[in-house]
Write a protein that holds these residues in place. Sequence first.
Motif, PDB file in Angstrom:
ATOM      1  N   ALA A 100       0.835  -1.207   0.000  1.00 45.84           N
ATOM      2  CA  ALA A 100       0.000   0.000   0.000  1.00 45.84           C
ATOM      3  C   ALA A 100       0.869   1.256   0.000  1.00 45.84           C
ATOM      4  O   ALA A 100       0.519   2.252  -0.638  1.00 45.84           O
ATOM      5  N   THR A 101       1.981   1.219   0.697  1.00 42.73           N
ATOM      6  CA  THR A 101       2.893   2.371   0.704  1.00 42.73           C
ATOM      7  C   THR A 101       3.408   2.633  -0.709  1.00 42.73           C
ATOM      8  O   THR A 101       3.396   3.773  -1.179  1.00 42.73           O
ATOM      9  N   ILE A 102       3.822   1.587  -1.387  1.00 42.75           N
ATOM     10  CA  ILE A 102       4.328   1.745  -2.759  1.00 42.75           C
ATOM     11  C   ILE A 102       3.200   2.187  -3.688  1.00 42.75           C
ATOM     12  O   ILE A 102       3.409   3.036  -4.565  1.00 42.75           O
ATOM     13  N   TYR A 103       2.014   1.645  -3.486  1.00 38.62           N
ATOM     14  CA  TYR A 103       0.855   2.051  -4.300  1.00 38.62           C
ATOM     15  C   TYR A 103       0.636   3.563  -4.216  1.00 38.62           C
ATOM     16  O   TYR A 103       0.491   4.240  -5.237  1.00 38.62           O
ATOM     17  N   VAL A 104       0.610   4.093  -2.996  1.00 36.44           N
ATOM     18  CA  VAL A 104       0.340   5.522  -2.821  1.00 36.44           C
ATOM     19  C   VAL A 104       1.523   6.359  -3.308  1.00 36.44           C
ATOM     20  O   VAL A 104       1.331   7.403  -3.930  1.00 36.44           O
ATOM     21  N   GLU A 105       2.728   5.902  -3.058  1.00 35.25           N
ATOM     22  CA  GLU A 105       3.906   6.684  -3.411  1.00 35.25           C
ATOM     23  C   GLU A 105       4.138   6.772  -4.920  1.00 35.25           C
ATOM     24  O   GLU A 105       4.442   7.843  -5.435  1.00 35.25           O
ATOM     25  N   SER A 106       4.039   5.660  -5.623  1.00 30.45           N
ATOM     26  CA  SER A 106       4.438   5.669  -7.032  1.00 30.45           C
ATOM     27  C   SER A 106       3.464   4.992  -7.983  1.00 30.45           C
ATOM     28  O   SER A 106       3.682   5.033  -9.191  1.00 30.45           O
TER      29      SER A 106
END
Length: 191
Positions: free
Chosen positions: A61-67
Amino acid sequence: MRIAFFIALMALTLTACASAPSRITDACAIFEQRDGLFNNWARDAKKAEREFGVPVPILMATIYVESGFKANARPPRTKLLGFIPWTRPSSAYGYAQALDGTWLSYKKDTGRWSASRSDFTDAVHFVGWYHNQSHVKNGIQLNDSYNLYLAYYSGQAGYERGQFSSGTRQAAQKSAGMAAKYEAQLRRCGY
């Protein structure tokens, strides 16, 4: 023998330059799209989870939101005089949108000197490392996706100050919501 090596090297190069997965709101689909001879994102995410204690859905989810799972993501350039492309607001880059200084700290701390922000394996490891650092420094539980994201976006010192913009809070809510969705999906598909 040389031809086989060259073909393997070219395949590795092409997979490293691959575009973002097409169905990024479904964790099972992401892993299915990236489960191949040279890539295994599910394995890499699970390995980061085991090492740092941060659940795979929160890492993803962190990667989804970030990039949005784009390997070469960068913040948009500012405009000079309203139309001339100018500088970028930060050095954020890659899947994890890691800043230059934070990435250097990660490499020093982990000894992963050849790590690349545009490599998923390295990026998911970085996110796990950073969230674990937030757990140690800020006391955030490793399954608290909302607060882990606040510390990720604002930095651990910024998190400690507790002054977050409404946009930062919205991004943290988006990350927490996506983590919950990914968790249910991964349970369903058995990853």
